[in-house]
Scaffold this motif. Structure first.
Motif, short mmCIF file in Angstrom:
data_model
loop_
_atom_site.label_atom_id
_atom_site.label_comp_id
_atom_site.label_asym_id
_atom_site.label_seq_id
_atom_site.Cartn_x
_atom_site.Cartn_y
_atom_site.Cartn_z
N GLY A 80 34.75 16.90 21.78
CA GLY A 80 35.31 16.92 23.08
C GLY A 80 34.21 17.43 23.91
O GLY A 80 34.77 17.80 25.22
N GLU A 81 33.05 17.84 23.59
CA GLU A 81 31.72 18.36 24.54
C GLU A 81 31.37 17.60 25.43
O GLU A 81 30.60 17.97 26.42
N ILE A 82 31.44 16.04 25.26
CA ILE A 82 31.02 15.47 26.04
C ILE A 82 31.88 13.97 26.25
O ILE A 82 32.54 13.92 25.29
N ASP A 83 31.63 13.16 27.13
CA ASP A 83 32.84 12.04 27.38
C ASP A 83 32.32 10.97 26.96
O ASP A 83 33.31 9.88 26.85
N LYS A 84 31.06 10.67 26.25
CA LYS A 84 30.75 9.49 25.70
C LYS A 84 29.35 9.93 24.89
O LYS A 84 28.82 10.87 25.18
N LYS A 107 22.61 9.58 12.82
CA LYS A 107 22.06 8.28 13.24
C LYS A 107 21.14 8.58 14.49
O LYS A 107 20.97 7.37 15.07
N GLY A 108 21.02 9.76 14.99
CA GLY A 108 20.13 10.08 16.39
C GLY A 108 21.15 10.03 17.33
O GLY A 108 20.63 9.72 18.48
N THR A 109 22.37 10.18 17.20
CA THR A 109 23.40 9.95 18.30
C THR A 109 24.04 11.56 18.43
O THR A 109 24.07 12.18 17.59
N ASN A 110 24.54 11.64 19.71
CA ASN A 110 25.38 12.97 20.02
C ASN A 110 26.99 12.73 19.67
O ASN A 110 27.61 13.46 20.49
N ARG A 111 27.10 11.96 18.63
CA ARG A 111 28.63 11.54 18.21
C ARG A 111 29.53 12.93 17.97
O ARG A 111 30.68 12.75 18.22
N SER A 112 28.95 13.59 17.32
CA SER A 112 29.76 14.89 16.87
C SER A 112 30.15 15.66 17.99
O SER A 112 31.30 16.28 18.07
N ALA A 113 29.29 15.80 18.66
CA ALA A 113 29.73 16.48 20.13
C ALA A 113 30.84 15.59 20.85
O ALA A 113 31.66 16.42 21.30
N PHE A 114 30.51 14.66 20.79
CA PHE A 114 31.73 13.62 21.50
C PHE A 114 33.15 13.92 20.59
O PHE A 114 34.09 14.02 21.43
N PHE A 115 33.28 13.71 19.39
CA PHE A 115 34.24 14.12 18.68
C PHE A 115 35.05 15.56 18.78
O PHE A 115 36.08 15.64 18.82
#
Length: 371
Positions: free
Chosen positions: A218-222, A208-216
């Motif tokens: 643990g690559e980014i904090d939000k 959906k245009g988010t970096n949600r997968s990277a968040f899950f």
């Protein structure tokens, strides 16, 4: 009535759906989605794959990834399903249709170069019936003119071009898991990313245009909104169903190929008597037994044949209406006549082909036609 298609239940679909429910994550990109994607990446060597809700969605993702802009030209066959073109029309592309081959409904690779202009951005090939286009020709043109290649391999799972899996040759590829396909989950698709440049952005568009997968991971904090995208992920219920089908791929393919071969051998003499053409397979391609088609001498013969089969309780169908002559596009089409594509529109007929098909009943009905 013998139906044209019947979705096959291989055995573990319902058990895996129940397990997906018990795992408590149903919205997508969970346990079964990841297992399906790993299957394709391991089995076929694809660089990166993402399950989608349909092949249509996978094609729409491809159009976004290629940054298709209004006025860009995209070359593709006219004899294909509407999703092939619609995905790029939605981004503002001008569609340039290529005619089909004389010996096969796939696009005529020898005509592609004449359609390339300074505005051409991509070539979309369609592997009709799971039979490969000549990808050496296509990829050479793409290299020469700095173009992208998308493989619409909706019908092409488990089929090869010179030993290479379809979907894994162009910059991007797509599969379909619609209920009419070799492997199915009702509705579903796959985007195949073969070019490293598109891997990271594809995942963002998918989410959906988010970096949600990277968040899950643990690559980014939000995570937040970083690009355009949409809800392209299928439910874990669809993925669980599909994974059961993937486990049964060899068995499903063995049976479908046996049915296809039975058709081909049983109908050769009859087809010659009726002046009907059976499928052609180039020496560079394999056959995944997605469909069995025949080419009639005329539209009248096709209509008569379909009626004969219906009277004998066999449901046969035809497709497609060439896109350049479709109600939506015909007033926009300014290109040259596409004689072969028009011919297939009038004369091609598809026979039933599914795992549990009683093929003897179909062939015996066919062999009484023309007597």
């Amino acid at each position: 009535m013998i139906p044209f298609n019947k979705p096959y239940l291989s055995g573990n679909e319902l058990a895996y759906i129940e397990d997906a429910v018990a795992r408590g994550k149903l919205s997508g990109n969970g346990y079964y989605s990841q297992r399906c994607q790993a299957f394709f990446e391991t089995t076929y060597g694809f660089k990166k794959t993402l399950l989608t809700t349909s092949c249509t969605d996978a094609l729409e993702m491809a159009a976004i990834l290629l940054d298709i802009q209004p006025g860009d030209e995209v070359i593709m066959p006219s004899y294909t399903f509407v999703s092939t073109a619609n995905a790029f029309v939605l981004r503002g592309a001008n569609i340039v249709f290529c005619d089909s081959r004389q010996d096969h409904p796939g696009m005529d690779e020898s005509m592609i170069e004449s359609l390339i202009t300074s505005k051409t951005k991509a070539i979309v090939v369609v592997h009709y019936a799971g039979v490969a286009c000549d990808m050496d020709v296509v990829m050479s043109l793409a290299s020469t003119y700095d173009l992208f290649v998308v493989e619409d391999a909706a019908q092409g799972i488990d089929s090869l071009y010179k030993g290479k899996p379809l979907g894994g040759i162009g910059h991007l590829g797509t599969f379909s898991f619609h209920e009419t396909k070799n492997l199915q989950c009702g509705e579903g698709g796959l985007l195949i990313i073969n070019d490293e440049r598109f891997v990271a952005r594809a995942e963002v568009i998918w989410e959906k245009g988010t970096n949600r997968s990277a968040f899950f991971r643990g690559e980014i904090d939000k995570y937040g909104w970083v690009d355009i995208g949409s809800s392209f992920l299928p439910s874990e219920l669809n993925a669980a169903y599909l994974f059961a089908q993937l486990e049964s791929l060899p068995k499903i393919q063995q049976e479908r190929k046996a049915i296809w071969t039975n058709y081909y051998k049983s109908l050769q003499v009859w087809a010659k008597q009726q002046d009907i053409k059976l499928p052609y397979l180039p020496d560079f391609a394999t056959n995944n037994a997605h469909l069995f088609y025949m080419i009639c001498t005329s539209e009248a013969q096709r209509t008569s044949l379909i009626k004969h089969l219906k009277d004998n309780k066999v449901h046969a169908v035809f497709h497609y209406i060439s896109l350049h002559s479709s109600p939506f596009f015909k007033n926009q089409y300014l290109g040259a006549p596409l004689h072969q594509s028009d011919s297939y529109t009038r004369t091609l007929v598809r026979l039933p082909l599914y795992y549990e098909l009683n093929i003897d009943a179909v062939t015996s009905s066919l062999l009484t036609y023309g007597r």
